[in-house]
Motif scaffolding. Structure first.
Motif, PDB file in Angstrom:
ATOM      1  N   ALA A 114     -15.738   4.811  10.077  1.00 25.97           N
ATOM      2  CA  ALA A 114     -14.797   4.245   9.112  1.00 25.97           C
ATOM      3  C   ALA A 114     -15.606   3.731   7.921  1.00 25.97           C
ATOM      4  CB  ALA A 114     -14.026   3.094   9.758  1.00 25.97           C
ATOM      5  N   LEU A 115     -14.931   3.462   6.818  1.00 32.09           N
ATOM      6  CA  LEU A 115     -15.586   2.843   5.672  1.00 32.09           C
ATOM      7  C   LEU A 115     -15.116   1.403   5.548  1.00 32.09           C
ATOM      8  CD1 LEU A 115     -15.332   5.706   3.016  1.00 32.09           C
ATOM      9  CD2 LEU A 115     -17.230   5.183   4.560  1.00 32.09           C
ATOM     10  N   ALA A 116     -16.024   0.505   5.247  1.00 36.23           N
ATOM     11  CA  ALA A 116     -15.685  -0.899   4.989  1.00 36.23           C
ATOM     12  C   ALA A 116     -16.192  -1.239   3.599  1.00 36.23           C
ATOM     13  CB  ALA A 116     -16.331  -1.808   6.034  1.00 36.23           C
ATOM     14  N   ALA A 117     -15.306  -1.849   2.803  1.00 35.01           N
ATOM     15  CA  ALA A 117     -15.675  -2.127   1.410  1.00 35.01           C
ATOM     16  C   ALA A 117     -15.175  -3.492   0.987  1.00 35.01           C
ATOM     17  CB  ALA A 117     -15.113  -1.044   0.488  1.00 35.01           C
ATOM     18  N   VAL A 118     -15.782  -3.994  -0.064  1.00 35.77           N
ATOM     19  CA  VAL A 118     -15.427  -5.288  -0.637  1.00 35.77           C
ATOM     20  C   VAL A 118     -14.876  -5.045  -2.038  1.00 35.77           C
ATOM     21  CG1 VAL A 118     -16.367  -7.481  -1.436  1.00 35.77           C
ATOM     22  CG2 VAL A 118     -17.165  -6.484   0.734  1.00 35.77           C
ATOM     23  N   PHE A 119     -13.711  -5.643  -2.301  1.00 35.58           N
ATOM     24  CA  PHE A 119     -13.027  -5.435  -3.585  1.00 35.58           C
ATOM     25  C   PHE A 119     -12.724  -6.786  -4.242  1.00 35.58           C
ATOM     26  CE2 PHE A 119     -11.783  -1.836  -0.901  1.00 35.58           C
ATOM     27  CZ  PHE A 119     -11.922  -0.754  -1.750  1.00 35.58           C
ATOM     28  N   PRO A 120     -12.554  -6.783  -5.570  1.00 31.32           N
ATOM     29  CA  PRO A 120     -12.070  -7.992  -6.245  1.00 31.32           C
ATOM     30  C   PRO A 120     -10.725  -8.421  -5.643  1.00 31.32           C
ATOM     31  CG  PRO A 120     -12.814  -6.360  -7.853  1.00 31.32           C
ATOM     32  CD  PRO A 120     -12.837  -5.695  -6.516  1.00 31.32           C
ATOM     33  N   SER A 121     -10.449  -9.734  -5.657  1.00 32.36           N
ATOM     34  CA  SER A 121      -9.276 -10.251  -4.939  1.00 32.36           C
ATOM     35  C   SER A 121      -7.966  -9.796  -5.569  1.00 32.36           C
ATOM     36  CB  SER A 121      -9.335 -11.777  -4.883  1.00 32.36           C
ATOM     37  OG  SER A 121      -9.368 -12.298  -6.196  1.00 32.36           O
ATOM     38  N   ASP A 122      -7.990  -9.350  -6.828  1.00 34.18           N
ATOM     39  CA  ASP A 122      -6.737  -8.909  -7.449  1.00 34.18           C
ATOM     40  C   ASP A 122      -6.545  -7.396  -7.330  1.00 34.18           C
ATOM     41  OD1 ASP A 122      -8.767  -8.090  -9.070  1.00 34.18           O
ATOM     42  OD2 ASP A 122      -7.915  -8.878 -10.944  1.00 34.18           O
ATOM     43  N   ILE A 123      -7.270  -6.778  -6.396  1.00 30.36           N
ATOM     44  CA  ILE A 123      -7.234  -5.328  -6.243  1.00 30.36           C
ATOM     45  C   ILE A 123      -5.845  -4.876  -5.795  1.00 30.36           C
ATOM     46  CG2 ILE A 123      -7.955  -5.405  -3.832  1.00 30.36           C
ATOM     47  CD1 ILE A 123      -9.034  -2.724  -6.343  1.00 30.36           C
ATOM     48  N   CYS A 124      -5.452  -3.699  -6.271  1.00 27.55           N
ATOM     49  CA  CYS A 124      -4.244  -3.037  -5.769  1.00 27.55           C
ATOM     50  C   CYS A 124      -4.722  -1.853  -4.947  1.00 27.55           C
ATOM     51  CB  CYS A 124      -3.385  -2.593  -6.967  1.00 27.55           C
ATOM     52  SG  CYS A 124      -1.905  -1.732  -6.473  1.00 27.55           S
ATOM     53  N   LEU A 125      -4.739  -2.010  -3.637  1.00 27.34           N
ATOM     54  CA  LEU A 125      -5.357  -1.005  -2.769  1.00 27.34           C
ATOM     55  C   LEU A 125      -4.462   0.211  -2.573  1.00 27.34           C
ATOM     56  CD1 LEU A 125      -7.013  -3.214  -0.009  1.00 27.34           C
ATOM     57  CD2 LEU A 125      -8.184  -1.777  -1.677  1.00 27.34           C
ATOM     58  N   THR A 126      -5.099   1.370  -2.515  1.00 28.42           N
ATOM     59  CA  THR A 126      -4.379   2.603  -2.191  1.00 28.42           C
ATOM     60  C   THR A 126      -4.090   2.622  -0.680  1.00 28.42           C
ATOM     61  OG1 THR A 126      -6.543   3.635  -2.106  1.00 28.42           O
ATOM     62  CG2 THR A 126      -5.258   3.966  -4.112  1.00 28.42           C
ATOM     63  N   PRO A 127      -3.142   3.464  -0.246  1.00 34.71           N
ATOM     64  CA  PRO A 127      -2.667   3.388   1.141  1.00 34.71           C
ATOM     65  C   PRO A 127      -3.756   3.603   2.201  1.00 34.71           C
ATOM     66  CG  PRO A 127      -1.140   4.673  -0.182  1.00 34.71           C
ATOM     67  CD  PRO A 127      -2.332   4.415  -1.044  1.00 34.71           C
ATOM     68  N   GLY A 128      -4.837   4.306   1.881  1.00 38.01           N
ATOM     69  CA  GLY A 128      -5.864   4.550   2.884  1.00 38.01           C
ATOM     70  C   GLY A 128      -6.683   3.323   3.242  1.00 38.01           C
ATOM     71  N   TRP A 129      -6.556   2.277   2.440  1.00 31.55           N
ATOM     72  CA  TRP A 129      -7.355   1.074   2.660  1.00 31.55           C
ATOM     73  C   TRP A 129      -6.497  -0.075   3.158  1.00 31.55           C
ATOM     74  CZ3 TRP A 129     -12.553   0.673   2.534  1.00 31.55           C
ATOM     75  CH2 TRP A 129     -13.268   1.745   1.958  1.00 31.55           C
ATOM     76  N   ASN A 130      -7.001  -0.843   4.131  1.00 36.42           N
ATOM     77  CA  ASN A 130      -6.275  -1.982   4.689  1.00 36.42           C
ATOM     78  C   ASN A 130      -7.169  -3.213   4.677  1.00 36.42           C
ATOM     79  OD1 ASN A 130      -3.719  -0.676   5.690  1.00 36.42           O
ATOM     80  ND2 ASN A 130      -5.268   0.582   6.715  1.00 36.42           N
ATOM     81  N   VAL A 131      -6.624  -4.298   4.176  1.00 33.04           N
ATOM     82  CA  VAL A 131      -7.388  -5.547   4.124  1.00 33.04           C
ATOM     83  C   VAL A 131      -7.668  -6.030   5.545  1.00 33.04           C
ATOM     84  CG1 VAL A 131      -7.326  -7.968   3.435  1.00 33.04           C
ATOM     85  CG2 VAL A 131      -6.514  -6.196   1.865  1.00 33.04           C
ATOM     86  N   ALA A 132      -8.898  -6.486   5.768  1.00 27.67           N
ATOM     87  CA  ALA A 132      -9.307  -6.927   7.107  1.00 27.67           C
ATOM     88  C   ALA A 132      -9.941  -8.312   7.089  1.00 27.67           C
ATOM     89  CB  ALA A 132     -10.294  -5.926   7.702  1.00 27.67           C
TER      90      ALA A 132
END
Lengths: 267, 267
Positions: B220-238
């Motif tokens: 799997a991929l794990a990534a860090v995004f800015p808190s105001d990110i609008c994530l695409t459906p493939g990504w889920n906040v964890a």
């Protein structure tokens, strides 16, 4: 590089093995006319390997890369019952096309840069005397001395085919002959063995020219040039490209056999 | 990849091992935001290995590369007492800077794309039932399914740190935490185990969340995004990035331990 097959830890230090693993790969890049820029290294290591051995290995990798201005850019490490190294090299063609194996044409000359037969001679001394063997041939077996600069130089001079001699001159030139659909005739008069090779051959009762023709791991460069080439001093003519197939050595019946990638392990 | 450590030939076919070896490396390139373009493969093979096994391996390498439009560009082969593979991957960053491990900042969100815990669940089933074990978790153990497209997608979305989960989510996020000098808090409510993981855990008496948090090899991929990110459906906040150090799992005392590169071999 597989322990027991390509090296023995009682015959070569970790530092030597690092130098050699890097050298083999840097020479591969040079043999396409590239300036090597970086290597990545995958390591499999026994759990009981002394950490000093690993540090010496990485020192060796780094120091050999430094000879050409390259760096160890990364890699991976895992446990393995025996020491194994997998190296990948990156290089810069400086805008030139890569020099492949398929560009030899009848009428061209074959030239060699670097040592031939030294590594095989050194291995024979190690097999006879064990890890106490010494001398230049043993040193070259442990740490080959590829003529790195000769690769890009040959490309600039107009080499149309090139490779590094890892398995033996006759066998490796056979790859150029096959890829180019030509024959190659080597002149043994142009392939005189170096002093250390002659001495080692006398000590173990071998023919030095056998090592020159079939000894691998020196990582000399062999290249094919147009017949009107003006060669720089690092390059010496060793034969010519002819119509036909395979590699002949003038005056010798059967070309000596080089390294077999699926043959027996080190004794 | 070392036989007996990263795979067993009685549990995985040559084709599976080829798929997995390629997948692990293609995922590494995707995890820096790159589109993988080519792999080179160094192979060590026993002399008695059936040639059909080798052909299946190379088919597997090629087919996994084809999923992302990459190719097997070259490599090397030699004899070795056990099967070993060393793979190096090249990728195209399409002009973007690589996404490293050092770019996480407190206040950011941590998100995951792809499967977690499946490979560990499959391995547990193989250990219990042997090579006859079946089901989705076993399939994923044999052939991981990295979410390749999610890597460049995350880079375009503005991910500031990323990696692929090869050793376990908690352990791998620990690398981001250390490289970025931050802490990470995971929310187990956001990391629900998939059905196949839950079923396998019931069969062998394990905690499915342990596998989600500590199971490796799903890539799997794990990534860090800015808190105001609008994530695409493939990504889920964890989880989220905090001041501090290390990786905590909210509500759990000790994070489960991931893959130890110098721990014991496969049983």
């Amino acid at each position: 590089m597989i322990e027991g097959r390509h090296f023995r830890r009682d015959w070569s230090s970790g530092y030597d093995i690092g130098r050699k693993a890097a050298a083999q790969n840097l020479a591969d890049a040079a043999a396409m006319g590239a300036v090597p820029t970086a290597i990545v290294v995958g390591l499999g290591l026994p759990a009981d390997l002394p950490v000093e051995w690993l540090e010496a290995l990485t020192d060796g990798l780094r120091d050999e890369c430094a000879l050409v201005g390259a760096s160890v850019a990364g890699g991976d490490i895992t446990r393995c019952p025996l020491v194994v190294l997998g190296v990948t090299v990156m290089g810069d063609l400086e805008g030139r096309a890569p020099v492949l194996r398929s560009g030899a044409r009848p009428g061209q000359v074959v030239a060699v840069s670097g040592l031939l037969g030294y590594s095989a001679a050194g291995l024979a001394l190690l097999e006879k005397y064990g890890g106490d063997a010494s001398g230049e041939a043993v040193e070259v077996h442990r740490r080959p001395r590829p003529p790195y600069a000769s690769g890009p130089e040959a490309a600039r001079l107009g080499a149309t085919a090139m490779l590094d001699v890892s398995d033996g001159l006759v066998q490796d030139l056979g790859h150029i002959a096959a890829a180019s659909a030509v024959g190659i005739v080597l002149d043994p008069e142009l392939l005189r063995a170096g002093d250390a090779v002659v001495r080692a051959a006398a000590e173990v009762g071998a023919d030095p020219l056998d090592w020159v023709l079939a000894g691998g791991e020196d990582h000399a460069l062999a290249a094919v040039f147009p017949s009107d080439i003006c060669l720089t001093p690092g390059w010496n003519v060793a034969g010519r490209v002819v119509e036909g197939e395979g590699v002949q050595v003038a005056g010798r019946v059967a070309p000596a056999r080089g390294w077999d990638h699926f043959g027996p392990d080190m004794s």
